[in-house]
Write a protein that holds these residues in place. Sequence first.
Motif, PDB file in Angstrom:
ATOM      1  N   THR A 384      -3.897   3.886   0.430  1.00 48.70           N
ATOM      2  CA  THR A 384      -4.723   4.883   1.100  1.00 48.70           C
ATOM      3  C   THR A 384      -4.737   4.620   2.600  1.00 48.70           C
ATOM      4  OG1 THR A 384      -6.144   5.024  -0.862  1.00 48.70           O
ATOM      5  CG2 THR A 384      -7.033   5.896   1.201  1.00 48.70           C
ATOM      6  N   GLU A 385      -4.854   3.360   2.981  1.00 46.84           N
ATOM      7  CA  GLU A 385      -4.951   2.980   4.395  1.00 46.84           C
ATOM      8  C   GLU A 385      -3.683   3.236   5.187  1.00 46.84           C
ATOM      9  OE1 GLU A 385      -7.834   0.172   2.201  1.00 46.84           O
ATOM     10  OE2 GLU A 385      -5.935   1.176   1.800  1.00 46.84           O
ATOM     11  N   THR A 386      -2.562   3.563   4.488  1.00 44.69           N
ATOM     12  CA  THR A 386      -1.301   3.797   5.187  1.00 44.69           C
ATOM     13  C   THR A 386      -0.789   5.224   4.981  1.00 44.69           C
ATOM     14  OG1 THR A 386      -0.056   2.846   3.331  1.00 44.69           O
ATOM     15  CG2 THR A 386      -0.637   1.367   5.144  1.00 44.69           C
ATOM     16  N   SER A 387      -1.637   6.107   4.591  1.00 45.06           N
ATOM     17  CA  SER A 387      -1.447   7.572   4.634  1.00 45.06           C
ATOM     18  C   SER A 387      -0.467   8.279   3.706  1.00 45.06           C
ATOM     19  CB  SER A 387      -1.073   7.977   6.069  1.00 45.06           C
ATOM     20  OG  SER A 387      -1.974   7.443   6.999  1.00 45.06           O
ATOM     21  N   PRO A 388       0.085   7.839   2.643  1.00 45.58           N
ATOM     22  CA  PRO A 388       0.064   6.492   2.103  1.00 45.58           C
ATOM     23  C   PRO A 388       1.401   5.763   2.207  1.00 45.58           C
ATOM     24  CG  PRO A 388       0.537   8.002   0.346  1.00 45.58           C
ATOM     25  CD  PRO A 388       0.503   8.812   1.622  1.00 45.58           C
ATOM     26  N   VAL A 389       2.520   6.480   2.473  1.00 42.60           N
ATOM     27  CA  VAL A 389       3.840   5.898   2.181  1.00 42.60           C
ATOM     28  C   VAL A 389       4.292   4.908   3.255  1.00 42.60           C
ATOM     29  CG1 VAL A 389       6.230   6.379   1.559  1.00 42.60           C
ATOM     30  CG2 VAL A 389       4.453   8.029   0.967  1.00 42.60           C
ATOM     31  N   ILE A 390       4.610   3.706   2.812  1.00 41.35           N
ATOM     32  CA  ILE A 390       5.203   2.673   3.660  1.00 41.35           C
ATOM     33  C   ILE A 390       6.719   2.675   3.465  1.00 41.35           C
ATOM     34  CG2 ILE A 390       5.390   0.178   4.018  1.00 41.35           C
ATOM     35  CD1 ILE A 390       2.413  -0.013   3.203  1.00 41.35           C
ATOM     36  N   SER A 391       7.136   2.758   2.209  1.00 41.15           N
ATOM     37  CA  SER A 391       8.568   2.737   1.894  1.00 41.15           C
ATOM     38  C   SER A 391       8.811   3.602   0.669  1.00 41.15           C
ATOM     39  CB  SER A 391       9.047   1.306   1.625  1.00 41.15           C
ATOM     40  OG  SER A 391       8.391   0.782   0.469  1.00 41.15           O
ATOM     41  N   VAL A 392      10.064   4.040   0.515  1.00 45.20           N
ATOM     42  CA  VAL A 392      10.396   4.873  -0.651  1.00 45.20           C
ATOM     43  C   VAL A 392      11.901   4.805  -0.895  1.00 45.20           C
ATOM     44  CG1 VAL A 392      10.751   7.027   0.647  1.00 45.20           C
ATOM     45  CG2 VAL A 392      10.040   7.130  -1.759  1.00 45.20           C
ATOM     46  N   ASN A 393      12.275   4.837  -2.167  1.00 43.48           N
ATOM     47  CA  ASN A 393      13.676   5.016  -2.526  1.00 43.48           C
ATOM     48  C   ASN A 393      14.052   6.473  -2.284  1.00 43.48           C
ATOM     49  OD1 ASN A 393      15.059   2.576  -3.972  1.00 43.48           O
ATOM     50  ND2 ASN A 393      12.957   2.553  -4.736  1.00 43.48           N
ATOM     51  N   THR A 394      15.231   6.693  -1.789  1.00 40.02           N
ATOM     52  CA  THR A 394      15.724   8.044  -1.565  1.00 40.02           C
ATOM     53  C   THR A 394      17.067   8.185  -2.275  1.00 40.02           C
ATOM     54  OG1 THR A 394      17.007   7.509   0.429  1.00 40.02           O
ATOM     55  CG2 THR A 394      14.650   8.009   0.728  1.00 40.02           C
ATOM     56  N   PRO A 395      17.564   9.401  -2.445  1.00 40.79           N
ATOM     57  CA  PRO A 395      18.885   9.548  -3.070  1.00 40.79           C
ATOM     58  C   PRO A 395      19.978   8.802  -2.312  1.00 40.79           C
ATOM     59  CG  PRO A 395      17.731  11.648  -3.014  1.00 40.79           C
ATOM     60  CD  PRO A 395      16.911  10.701  -2.203  1.00 40.79           C
ATOM     61  N   ALA A 396      19.797   8.665  -1.000  1.00 42.65           N
ATOM     62  CA  ALA A 396      20.816   7.997  -0.182  1.00 42.65           C
ATOM     63  C   ALA A 396      20.652   6.484  -0.162  1.00 42.65           C
ATOM     64  CB  ALA A 396      20.768   8.542   1.248  1.00 42.65           C
ATOM     65  N   ALA A 397      19.463   5.991  -0.451  1.00 44.40           N
ATOM     66  CA  ALA A 397      19.188   4.539  -0.450  1.00 44.40           C
ATOM     67  C   ALA A 397      18.299   4.245  -1.642  1.00 44.40           C
ATOM     68  CB  ALA A 397      18.518   4.124   0.857  1.00 44.40           C
ATOM     69  N   PHE A 398      18.943   3.875  -2.759  1.00 48.05           N
ATOM     70  CA  PHE A 398      18.251   3.795  -4.051  1.00 48.05           C
ATOM     71  C   PHE A 398      18.551   2.464  -4.713  1.00 48.05           C
ATOM     72  CE2 PHE A 398      18.153   4.588  -8.654  1.00 48.05           C
ATOM     73  CZ  PHE A 398      16.895   5.164  -8.799  1.00 48.05           C
ATOM     74  N   ARG A 399      17.493   1.736  -5.054  1.00 46.64           N
ATOM     75  CA  ARG A 399      17.691   0.471  -5.760  1.00 46.64           C
ATOM     76  C   ARG A 399      16.535   0.250  -6.734  1.00 46.64           C
ATOM     77  NH1 ARG A 399      19.276  -5.031  -2.680  1.00 46.64           N
ATOM     78  NH2 ARG A 399      21.020  -3.663  -2.110  1.00 46.64           N
ATOM     79  N   ILE A 400      16.842   0.247  -8.018  1.00 42.69           N
ATOM     80  CA  ILE A 400      15.834   0.020  -9.054  1.00 42.69           C
ATOM     81  C   ILE A 400      15.294  -1.403  -8.935  1.00 42.69           C
ATOM     82  CG2 ILE A 400      15.533  -0.255 -11.557  1.00 42.69           C
ATOM     83  CD1 ILE A 400      17.421   2.139 -11.912  1.00 42.69           C
ATOM     84  N   GLY A 401      13.971  -1.529  -9.143  1.00 42.61           N
ATOM     85  CA  GLY A 401      13.324  -2.829  -9.007  1.00 42.61           C
ATOM     86  C   GLY A 401      12.750  -3.045  -7.623  1.00 42.61           C
ATOM     87  N   THR A 402      12.939  -2.054  -6.739  1.00 42.48           N
ATOM     88  CA  THR A 402      12.345  -2.105  -5.406  1.00 42.48           C
ATOM     89  C   THR A 402      11.590  -0.807  -5.160  1.00 42.48           C
ATOM     90  OG1 THR A 402      14.051  -0.975  -4.076  1.00 42.48           O
ATOM     91  CG2 THR A 402      14.445  -3.289  -4.669  1.00 42.48           C
ATOM     92  N   VAL A 403      10.834  -0.784  -4.044  1.00 44.54           N
ATOM     93  CA  VAL A 403      10.111   0.427  -3.662  1.00 44.54           C
ATOM     94  C   VAL A 403      10.755   1.060  -2.427  1.00 44.54           C
ATOM     95  CG1 VAL A 403       7.928  -0.173  -4.726  1.00 44.54           C
ATOM     96  CG2 VAL A 403       8.424  -1.006  -2.418  1.00 44.54           C
ATOM     97  N   GLY A 404      12.040   0.789  -2.254  1.00 44.32           N
ATOM     98  CA  GLY A 404      12.812   1.468  -1.228  1.00 44.32           C
ATOM     99  C   GLY A 404      12.755   0.806   0.141  1.00 44.32           C
ATOM    100  N   THR A 405      13.247   1.543   1.130  1.00 49.52           N
ATOM    101  CA  THR A 405      13.297   1.065   2.505  1.00 49.52           C
ATOM    102  C   THR A 405      12.145   1.675   3.305  1.00 49.52           C
ATOM    103  OG1 THR A 405      14.790   2.878   3.083  1.00 49.52           O
ATOM    104  CG2 THR A 405      15.801   0.790   2.442  1.00 49.52           C
TER     105      THR A 405
END
Length: 609
Positions: A384-405
Amino acid sequence: MISSGGPRNTPPGTLTRLFFGALAHNKPDALQVKVKGAYTPISSRTVGERVRRVALGLQELGIQAGERVAIFSENRPEWAIADYACLTASLTDVPLYPNLPPEQAAYILNDSGAVAIFVSDATQAAKIAQVRDHCTRLRHVITFAASRHEGADFTLADVEQRGTAVDDEARRTRYRREALEVQPDDVATLIYTSGTTGEPKGVMLTHDNLYSNVMTSAVQIPFEGKDVCLSFLPLSHIFERMAGHYLMFQVGCSIAYAESMDTVPIDMQTVRPTIVLSVPRLYEKMYARVLENALSGGAVKKRIFFWARAVAERWAEEKLAGRTPRGFLALQYRIAQRLVFSKLQQRTGGRLRYFVSGGAPLAPEINKFFYAAGLVILEGYGLTETSPVISVNTPAAFRIGTVGTPMHGVEVMIAPDGEILTRGPHVMKGYYNKPEATREAIDSEGWFHTGDIGEMRDGFLAITDRKKDIIVTAGGKNIAPQPIENTLKTNKYISQAVVIGDKRKFPVVLVVPNWEQLEKWARIKNLLWTDRSQLLEMPIVHAKLEKEVYGKLQGLAKYETPKKVGILEHDFSVERGELTPTLKVKRRVIDKTYRDVIDRLYEDESVAA
């Protein structure tokens, strides 16, 4: 070392500017709502007109710029209209989870100083009526219901009519001018954290906090002009608020509101969304249902399913390694899709491009299964304090087991103790009326301390656990409970799991059975019972659940493995204070509520390793 998503892609902005810009899409189905069993579209033009008239109506009620207005409702078009009306009237709105009990609602109303509240219906109005005498600043209760009922001072239509009465050209011009004079650093909303410990805190999110998150999300996740999103996560949750509300409106995605959480599977097939946002619980349930259907079928159906899953996993490994599956594997995968996975895709409506997951960790096993089935889940991370997204997997940068870049404009740093820190335009202004708590959360260099433990893996962020949830055993061993709990919840016989063991010689686990599956198994075993407590007293049932638990935990270090299993009859609930409104477990409450059960598990500590 600081990891960055690169420079911000837009200058500072406001949600009001975003709103007026999005109206230019002129979509005939900007919003969709189910009326008498069928989805009915609401155009951008209608949304714009209704927002303006409600905003003017709020002003006519004497509500001044900068005052707070609460929204206490399930997802529906009126929620969106009320929110945009508050923003364009320079008001700060305060969303309340619709499942909050009266006392918690009263705390938020008083702490925020809300002068008015929108309620969805008579049920929510009755909650406010119980505590209204204690809410000294509250002047108006406005219902979304068609007619006024007990506990409501006005209907939304009443407020809209007041606005319509003054909606001439001069007032419209003034309304738009004043709305666009809102500054990026002005507070747009106060969102109260659900608080796994202590009382809720009001998170002050500015217009630019949310605007920056919307604008970078709009370029990092590809959208098409014809996208349709099914909205069912509470709009009071920052994930749905930013991504399912502001972002979808900005990119011209049609937002269809689910009739209720119970109707989501039906609504998904009716709406046929291209994008769905959810917390992991939806994917866990879908995964469990698929496994149950396969295992309850005949021997041939079972063999076909497990053959298809094995093929799909080999296909997924090739794809995730950056290679294109060819030859016999590609042929096998096409057959597996036709025989098995096409049915799962049809349950989502048949045209889904992406699932997006947030709010809690998603088990890699589940993510990989969906990927292999041809349904991509883009997992992200934020608070909530970060509005909310800090990082995300995208179709161009995708790795299971992580929450993206990290997102554009967002910096991430791992502290020496493993805590994830973040800095950028997404970080809140602070906690409302809590300067000391703000200073504890945001240091002098602007880094927000998330309370989560993680690591960077080749530019991708991976979450280990909540810092305050880490279990330190009496022997000094550190155990991260969430990965263990998430693994257990992928078992069809387990609904909930909580690992206990802080300052104890060894960890134990409390589990709540998935009663539908357990009772089905009990009938096959010809067990007799009249209530569930009797079933739980049977040694054969205990043995079954222990077997399921330990079958999922192979591969854990010896000190991490729970040595005993406690079985609870009832699911954890918000009403009993065991879960937050976002369904996160309150570990301290569980520890206290089930102290007798826990103590019995530790009576014979000789099993400790």
